[in-house]
Design a protein around this motif. Structure first.
Motif, PDB file in Angstrom:
ATOM      1  N   ARG A  19       0.808  -1.217   0.000  1.00  0.00           N
ATOM      2  CA  ARG A  19       0.000   0.000   0.000  1.00  0.00           C
ATOM      3  C   ARG A  19       0.846   1.274   0.000  1.00  0.00           C
ATOM      4  O   ARG A  19       0.426   2.296  -0.540  1.00  0.00           O
ATOM      5  CB  ARG A  19      -0.910   0.012   1.238  1.00  0.00           C
ATOM      6  N   LEU A  20       2.012   1.225   0.607  1.00  0.00           N
ATOM      7  CA  LEU A  20       2.866   2.413   0.696  1.00  0.00           C
ATOM      8  C   LEU A  20       4.318   1.967   0.728  1.00  0.00           C
ATOM      9  O   LEU A  20       4.687   1.049   1.470  1.00  0.00           O
ATOM     10  CB  LEU A  20       2.537   3.216   1.960  1.00  0.00           C
TER      11      LEU A  20
ATOM     12  N   CYS B 288       8.115   8.722  -1.360  1.00  0.00           N
ATOM     13  CA  CYS B 288       6.899   8.097  -0.858  1.00  0.00           C
ATOM     14  C   CYS B 288       6.039   7.725  -2.063  1.00  0.00           C
ATOM     15  O   CYS B 288       5.703   8.585  -2.873  1.00  0.00           O
ATOM     16  CB  CYS B 288       6.134   9.042   0.068  1.00  0.00           C
TER      17      CYS B 288
ATOM     18  N   PRO C 252       2.516   5.626  -2.995  1.00  0.00           N
ATOM     19  CA  PRO C 252       2.121   6.925  -3.564  1.00  0.00           C
ATOM     20  C   PRO C 252       2.379   8.065  -2.584  1.00  0.00           C
ATOM     21  O   PRO C 252       2.397   7.852  -1.371  1.00  0.00           O
ATOM     22  CB  PRO C 252       0.620   6.739  -3.831  1.00  0.00           C
TER      23      PRO C 252
ATOM     24  N   THR D 250      -0.504   9.012   0.332  1.00  0.00           N
ATOM     25  CA  THR D 250      -1.059   7.993   1.215  1.00  0.00           C
ATOM     26  C   THR D 250      -0.422   8.082   2.600  1.00  0.00           C
ATOM     27  O   THR D 250       0.760   8.352   2.731  1.00  0.00           O
ATOM     28  CB  THR D 250      -0.817   6.591   0.623  1.00  0.00           C
ATOM     29  N   THR D 251      -1.227   7.832   3.640  1.00  0.00           N
ATOM     30  CA  THR D 251      -0.722   7.801   5.011  1.00  0.00           C
ATOM     31  C   THR D 251      -1.018   6.436   5.626  1.00  0.00           C
ATOM     32  O   THR D 251      -1.948   5.725   5.202  1.00  0.00           O
ATOM     33  CB  THR D 251      -1.359   8.892   5.879  1.00  0.00           C
TER      34      THR D 251
ATOM     35  N   ALA E 159      -4.554   6.352   7.085  1.00  0.00           N
ATOM     36  CA  ALA E 159      -5.594   6.186   6.072  1.00  0.00           C
ATOM     37  C   ALA E 159      -5.655   4.745   5.577  1.00  0.00           C
ATOM     38  O   ALA E 159      -6.747   4.200   5.348  1.00  0.00           O
ATOM     39  CB  ALA E 159      -5.339   7.140   4.913  1.00  0.00           C
ATOM     40  N   ILE E 160      -4.508   4.109   5.431  1.00  0.00           N
ATOM     41  CA  ILE E 160      -4.470   2.712   4.995  1.00  0.00           C
ATOM     42  C   ILE E 160      -5.132   1.824   6.043  1.00  0.00           C
ATOM     43  O   ILE E 160      -5.923   0.925   5.719  1.00  0.00           O
ATOM     44  CB  ILE E 160      -3.016   2.265   4.750  1.00  0.00           C
TER      45      ILE E 160
ATOM     46  N   GLN F 272      -8.933   2.100   6.038  1.00  0.00           N
ATOM     47  CA  GLN F 272      -9.570   1.493   4.865  1.00  0.00           C
ATOM     48  C   GLN F 272      -9.377  -0.014   4.788  1.00  0.00           C
ATOM     49  O   GLN F 272     -10.287  -0.743   4.367  1.00  0.00           O
ATOM     50  CB  GLN F 272      -9.030   2.145   3.594  1.00  0.00           C
ATOM     51  N   HIS F 273      -8.203  -0.504   5.230  1.00  0.00           N
ATOM     52  CA  HIS F 273      -7.880  -1.909   4.980  1.00  0.00           C
ATOM     53  C   HIS F 273      -7.616  -2.728   6.240  1.00  0.00           C
ATOM     54  O   HIS F 273      -7.452  -3.944   6.148  1.00  0.00           O
ATOM     55  CB  HIS F 273      -6.650  -2.007   4.071  1.00  0.00           C
TER      56      HIS F 273
END
Length: 220
Positions: free
Chosen positions: A76-77, A188, A190, A193-194, A197-198, A201-202
């Motif tokens: 994700r990041l 970073c 993307p 993205t933090t 936040a990840i 959401q996930h």
């Protein structure tokens, strides 16, 4: 009243100029031998350094993507911290210790993942992936049984061959990556993205830290 002997007075008088001379020599020699920040930045911006940087970044990205290919983890990041440090003259008890390089550049990659599976199933799948022949995943059931191969950490942590994997657990959540102003650059991906936040959401966050990778060095 105790009188100071001439010998003690002479030694004390001698120590002051000797100390000043030593400090002066240390300052001058450090300036002559050490690489300045400005010159280190110039050396790190040379074409050879840029090519080595590009190759190393691609290699680290491939290693991070491998976990997403072989395990349930979903990347994700991705954060890459790039450092270039100047060689500096260090002083020890018996004299100077000369730097081995003019500039040294190295990278550190940290990946933040999630998984569609519960934590126990995710860890089991990672260890199973590591059991496969020629697997690029350094964690496996076999290594997990060998304390010398797999360094046990706190609950929610596995470490082997410089790869460190940890994850959220009850009462503890992984922190967002800190800023490192001393870094030559930070990527970073993307960029917006933090970690928070990840997680919202996930769900559970898994963090992978790869070994520090030296990619460029100019010897003295």
């Amino acid at each position: 009243m105790t009188r100071k002997t001439p010998t003690i007075g002479f030694l004390r008088a001698l120590s002051t100029p000797a100390l000043l001379a030593y400090l002066l020599i240390e300052k001058v020699l450090s300036r002559l031998v050490s690489t300045s920040q400005k010159r280190a930045h110039r050396l790190a911006s040379a074409e050879a350094a840029r090519q080595a940087r590009k190759t190393s970044e691609a290699r680290l990205r491939t290693m991070a993507a491998t976990y997403a290919e072989w395990t349930p983890l979903e990347l994700r990041l991705l954060i890459i911290d790039d450092y270039c440090t100047p060689g500096t003259l260090d002083w020890e008890l018996f004299g100077p210790r000369w730097p081995a390089y003019k500039v040294r550049c190295f990278m550190r990659l940290t990946g933040y993942y999630t998984s569609p599976l519960p934590v126990p199933d995710t860890i089991e799948a990672i260890l199973t992936a590591g059991d496969q022949p020629l697997s690029p995943i350094p964690f496996s059931h076999a290594r997990n049984r060998k304390e010398t191969d797999l360094t046990p950490g706190p609950p929610g942590n596995m470490s082997h061959a410089g790869h460190v994997l940890d994850w959220d657990r009850p009462g503890f959540t992984l922190k967002a990556p800190e800023d490192y102003p001393a870094a030559y650059r930070r990527i970073c991906d993307p960029p917006v993205t933090t970690v928070t936040a990840i997680r919202v959401q996930h769900g559970v966050i898994y963090r992978l830290t790869l070994p520090v990778f030296d990619y460029y060095r100019i010897p003295r």
